[in-house]
Design a protein around this motif. Structure first.
Motif, PDB file in Angstrom:
ATOM      1  N   SER A 103       0.858  -1.187   0.000  1.00 34.77           N
ATOM      2  CA  SER A 103       0.000   0.000   0.000  1.00 34.77           C
ATOM      3  C   SER A 103       0.892   1.233   0.000  1.00 34.77           C
ATOM      4  O   SER A 103       1.349   1.687   1.043  1.00 34.77           O
ATOM      5  N   ARG A 104       1.147   1.763  -1.179  1.00 38.61           N
ATOM      6  CA  ARG A 104       2.095   2.868  -1.315  1.00 38.61           C
ATOM      7  C   ARG A 104       1.479   4.181  -0.827  1.00 38.61           C
ATOM      8  O   ARG A 104       0.373   4.539  -1.237  1.00 38.61           O
ATOM      9  N   ASP A 105       2.210   4.880   0.006  1.00 38.58           N
ATOM     10  CA  ASP A 105       1.699   6.149   0.506  1.00 38.58           C
ATOM     11  C   ASP A 105       1.916   7.287  -0.482  1.00 38.58           C
ATOM     12  O   ASP A 105       1.472   8.406  -0.252  1.00 38.58           O
ATOM     13  N   TYR A 106       2.589   7.003  -1.606  1.00 38.30           N
ATOM     14  CA  TYR A 106       2.828   8.044  -2.599  1.00 38.30           C
ATOM     15  C   TYR A 106       1.937   7.901  -3.835  1.00 38.30           C
ATOM     16  O   TYR A 106       2.122   8.626  -4.812  1.00 38.30           O
ATOM     17  N   ILE A 107       0.994   6.970  -3.809  1.00 34.74           N
ATOM     18  CA  ILE A 107       0.082   6.794  -4.934  1.00 34.74           C
ATOM     19  C   ILE A 107      -1.316   7.228  -4.508  1.00 34.74           C
ATOM     20  O   ILE A 107      -1.886   6.666  -3.572  1.00 34.74           O
ATOM     21  N   LYS A 108      -1.853   8.211  -5.194  1.00 33.12           N
ATOM     22  CA  LYS A 108      -3.170   8.749  -4.864  1.00 33.12           C
ATOM     23  C   LYS A 108      -4.289   7.850  -5.386  1.00 33.12           C
ATOM     24  O   LYS A 108      -5.214   7.498  -4.666  1.00 33.12           O
ATOM     25  N   SER A 109      -4.220   7.456  -6.664  1.00 32.79           N
ATOM     26  CA  SER A 109      -5.225   6.581  -7.286  1.00 32.79           C
ATOM     27  C   SER A 109      -4.532   5.327  -7.801  1.00 32.79           C
ATOM     28  O   SER A 109      -3.653   5.409  -8.667  1.00 32.79           O
ATOM     29  N   ALA A 110      -4.910   4.191  -7.250  1.00 29.48           N
ATOM     30  CA  ALA A 110      -4.236   2.941  -7.591  1.00 29.48           C
ATOM     31  C   ALA A 110      -4.705   2.426  -8.942  1.00 29.48           C
ATOM     32  O   ALA A 110      -5.885   2.476  -9.277  1.00 29.48           O
ATOM     33  N   GLY A 111      -3.768   1.946  -9.743  1.00 31.43           N
ATOM     34  CA  GLY A 111      -4.070   1.304 -11.019  1.00 31.43           C
ATOM     35  C   GLY A 111      -3.606  -0.129 -10.980  1.00 31.43           C
ATOM     36  O   GLY A 111      -4.183  -0.969 -10.293  1.00 31.43           O
ATOM     37  N   LEU A 112      -2.533  -0.429 -11.704  1.00 32.75           N
ATOM     38  CA  LEU A 112      -1.928  -1.756 -11.671  1.00 32.75           C
ATOM     39  C   LEU A 112      -1.389  -2.036 -10.270  1.00 32.75           C
ATOM     40  O   LEU A 112      -0.935  -1.122  -9.566  1.00 32.75           O
ATOM     41  N   ARG A 113      -1.433  -3.289  -9.852  1.00 37.02           N
ATOM     42  CA  ARG A 113      -0.890  -3.671  -8.542  1.00 37.02           C
ATOM     43  C   ARG A 113       0.565  -3.223  -8.445  1.00 37.02           C
ATOM     44  O   ARG A 113       1.388  -3.532  -9.322  1.00 37.02           O
ATOM     45  N   SER A 114       0.889  -2.493  -7.387  1.00 35.81           N
ATOM     46  CA  SER A 114       2.193  -1.841  -7.269  1.00 35.81           C
ATOM     47  C   SER A 114       3.352  -2.831  -7.272  1.00 35.81           C
ATOM     48  O   SER A 114       4.421  -2.534  -7.828  1.00 35.81           O
ATOM     49  N   THR A 115       3.177  -4.006  -6.664  1.00 32.60           N
ATOM     50  CA  THR A 115       4.263  -4.982  -6.624  1.00 32.60           C
ATOM     51  C   THR A 115       4.578  -5.524  -8.017  1.00 32.60           C
ATOM     52  O   THR A 115       5.740  -5.766  -8.349  1.00 32.60           O
ATOM     53  N   VAL A 116       3.547  -5.707  -8.839  1.00 34.95           N
ATOM     54  CA  VAL A 116       3.757  -6.169 -10.217  1.00 34.95           C
ATOM     55  C   VAL A 116       4.437  -5.078 -11.036  1.00 34.95           C
ATOM     56  O   VAL A 116       5.343  -5.344 -11.832  1.00 34.95           O
ATOM     57  N   ALA A 117       3.999  -3.815 -10.835  1.00 35.13           N
ATOM     58  CA  ALA A 117       4.617  -2.696 -11.542  1.00 35.13           C
ATOM     59  C   ALA A 117       6.096  -2.599 -11.198  1.00 35.13           C
ATOM     60  O   ALA A 117       6.938  -2.358 -12.072  1.00 35.13           O
ATOM     61  N   TRP A 118       6.429  -2.793  -9.924  1.00 30.54           N
ATOM     62  CA  TRP A 118       7.841  -2.748  -9.515  1.00 30.54           C
ATOM     63  C   TRP A 118       8.626  -3.885 -10.166  1.00 30.54           C
ATOM     64  O   TRP A 118       9.755  -3.681 -10.633  1.00 30.54           O
ATOM     65  N   ALA A 119       8.055  -5.082 -10.201  1.00 32.18           N
ATOM     66  CA  ALA A 119       8.743  -6.217 -10.807  1.00 32.18           C
ATOM     67  C   ALA A 119       9.017  -5.963 -12.291  1.00 32.18           C
ATOM     68  O   ALA A 119      10.078  -6.332 -12.813  1.00 32.18           O
ATOM     69  N   MET A 120       8.074  -5.326 -12.987  1.00 32.80           N
ATOM     70  CA  MET A 120       8.286  -4.995 -14.397  1.00 32.80           C
ATOM     71  C   MET A 120       9.452  -4.009 -14.551  1.00 32.80           C
ATOM     72  O   MET A 120      10.305  -4.170 -15.430  1.00 32.80           O
ATOM     73  N   ALA A 121       9.484  -2.998 -13.690  1.00 36.42           N
ATOM     74  CA  ALA A 121      10.576  -2.021 -13.750  1.00 36.42           C
ATOM     75  C   ALA A 121      11.911  -2.683 -13.406  1.00 36.42           C
ATOM     76  O   ALA A 121      12.949  -2.358 -13.995  1.00 36.42           O
ATOM     77  N   TYR A 122      11.890  -3.629 -12.491  1.00 39.59           N
ATOM     78  CA  TYR A 122      13.107  -4.359 -12.121  1.00 39.59           C
ATOM     79  C   TYR A 122      13.643  -5.151 -13.312  1.00 39.59           C
ATOM     80  O   TYR A 122      14.854  -5.167 -13.570  1.00 39.59           O
ATOM     81  N   LEU A 123      12.745  -5.778 -14.058  1.00 36.76           N
ATOM     82  CA  LEU A 123      13.146  -6.546 -15.235  1.00 36.76           C
ATOM     83  C   LEU A 123      13.660  -5.651 -16.356  1.00 36.76           C
ATOM     84  O   LEU A 123      14.397  -6.108 -17.229  1.00 36.76           O
TER      85      LEU A 123
END
Length: 498
Positions: free
Chosen positions: A265-285
């Protein structure tokens, strides 16, 4: 204990299905963890990392101090006896609980200290604000080949009122009770300790044990026994301490959450879209490096860009979308996260990107599934043209990362397989018509045009697919869960032109 470290502490994190491997790698890289163990839905590890680093994990759903990890329990057939056996098995020795709860209390104290000194560095110098630090770093201008594209300035209506956004997001949570003192913890059955800790048990059961008991039944039974053993009081609505128990055919795991809210649950995201953990994994790849130009050509609410910019702030991010409402919400998210100096947004079509050829180092995108947000065209039909544009703007040796529905994933994998000429086989196996009577030519020219158009479109698509495949090298397909929906992350490298 020094520097916020709890020596020899054993932790575990929960993760969405398919993200365990990324979480394991993140734990090793960020926390210098050892004795790392990955199982379905969890990663166990030991580390001496401080609380700030523990809370920096981006691929984890929740973070726990490990109380115990045991083999699966064999339950007796009699239900009443089974409850008694389970209570003894889960709770065990009270000394182990005291040790873990004392570490938990130390982490809570550290958390309060860090909140008080969050704006001061270790040397006592006040940290510069986001605006001050970003002004010293110039961002390269993205070169466009279509200057008529509409550019958003990082705010939903051209101007962002941060104060109003932050005020609107605040919630009045119930006050958190203060942890007990170490003396009370070390004397669990003393008079003062009985009222010092208020707790609740969150139980999850799966496999064979779930056939005999519900999670509520087991949670209640464990809570009663734990309160009796430790002298604690149950408090369901606003507990000071939460005890997490997972019983399955693989193991029995007991832990205590380090923070009340999930790390996901990110405190820097106002409106959630894609699940944040999946978005991070994509950026990591995506293997983002300092100075990289990163593009999300179907950015939606901008979740991928936000996760990437927070984790890799020395790159430059550009989001494109063709829908005003999506861009406005993405702009609000960018502004709320204080990343207006890191992320640019503009309106354009993904099939006609207003960017120069080979001008982008990383292209990363969540291709719409058409479930949460409606799409005007069939994604499967236009996917070759979407990929064609992505590949065009991607530089040689650049990385392409896509999140695809299972249907799209299988379809793209089929591109590499030769098509069977079903129409020719049908002609060879079709029965011959012995009637030699000449037939009248069709008086409807539309049917003939439709057939020709369809054939031409299929030929064009095949040529586009062949060109795309010749430009990309597959680097892996990773299955992930988006809750009720399964998806696949595809990773590619662009082949340099010879």
């Amino acid at each position: 204990m020094s520097g916020g470290r709890i020596p020899g502490s054993r932790y575990f994190c929960t993760a969405s299905k398919g993200l365990e491997r990324f979480l394991r790698e993140e734990v090793c890289l960020k926390l210098a963890a050892h004795h790392v163990e990955q199982v379905s839905g969890k990663v166990f590890f030991t580390t001496e990392a401080d609380l700030k680093k523990l809370k920096s994990l981006k691929c984890a759903e929740r973070l726990f101090l490990l109380v115990k990890k045991l083999p699966p329990i064999e339950m007796p057939r009699h239900k009443g006896k089974g409850v008694h056996v389970l209570q003894k098995y889960v709770i065990g020795e009270s000394s182990k609980w005291l040790e873990v709860v004392y570490k938990w209390q130390s982490l809570q104290d550290l958390s309060k200290e860090q909140e008080c000194t969050s704006d001061v560095t270790e040397t006592g110098i006040k940290r510069p604000t986001q605006q001050e630090s970003s002004e010293t770093r110039k961002r390269p201008k993205l070169e466009l080949d279509k200057p008529q594209a509409t550019v958003f300035d990082g705010s939903p209506m051209g101007q962002c009122d941060l104060h109003s956004i932050i005020e609107g997001s605040c919630q009045n949570n119930a006050p958190i009770q203060s942890p007990p003192s170490p003396d009370e913890l070390l004397n669990p059955k003393g008079r003062g300790a009985a009222s010092s800790i208020h707790f609740r048990v969150s139980c999850r059961c799966s496999g064979n044990i779930a056939k005999s008991f519900t999670s509520q039944e087991l949670g209640r039974a464990i809570g009663v026994a734990l309160g009796r053993e430790m002298g604690w009081k149950a408090e369901l609505r606003n507990p000071m301490l939460e005890v997490y128990v997972h019983l399955s055919d693989i193991h029995c795991v007991v832990g205590i959450p380090i923070v009340r809210l999930p790390l996901a649950s990110r405190d820097y995201i106002k409106s959630a879209g894609l699940r944040s953990t999946v978005a991070w994994a994509m950026a990591y790849l995506a293997d983002i490096k300092a100075g990289s130009l990163v593009l999300d050509p179907m950015c939606g609410l901008g979740t991928i860009l936000l996760e990437a910019a927070k984790e890799w702030p020395n790159a430059y991010y550009h989001g494109i979308d063709n829908t005003d409402s999506q861009l406005q919400m993405a702009s609000a998210n960018v502004c709320f996260a204080k990343l207006s100096n890191n992320i640019d947004l503009m309106r354009a079509s993904v099939t006609e990107l207003p960017l120069l050829t080979e001008s982008i180092d990383v292209v990363i995108s969540d291709i719409p599934f058409g479930k949460k947000f409606k799409i005007s065209q069939d994604t499967k039909t236009i996917m070759p043209y979407i990929l064609k544009e992505m590949v065009r703007v991607l530089s040689a040796d650049g990385t392409l990362v896509l999140l695809l529905s299972q249907e799209l994933s299988l379809d793209i994998q089929q591109w590499q397989k030769p098509k069977s000429h079903q129409s020719n086989k049908e002609k060879l196996t079709a029965p011959q018509d012995t009637d030699t009577t000449p037939t009248e030519p069709s008086s409807d020219p539309i049917e003939k045009v439709d057939v020709e158009d369809t054939s031409a479109a299929e030929k064009e698509q095949s040529e586009v697919k062949a060109k795309i495949l010749a430009s990309l090298v597959p680097m892996g397909i990773f299955q992930v869960s988006l809750g009720v929906t399964e998806a696949s992350i595809h990773r590619y490298k662009k082949i340099p032109r010879t």
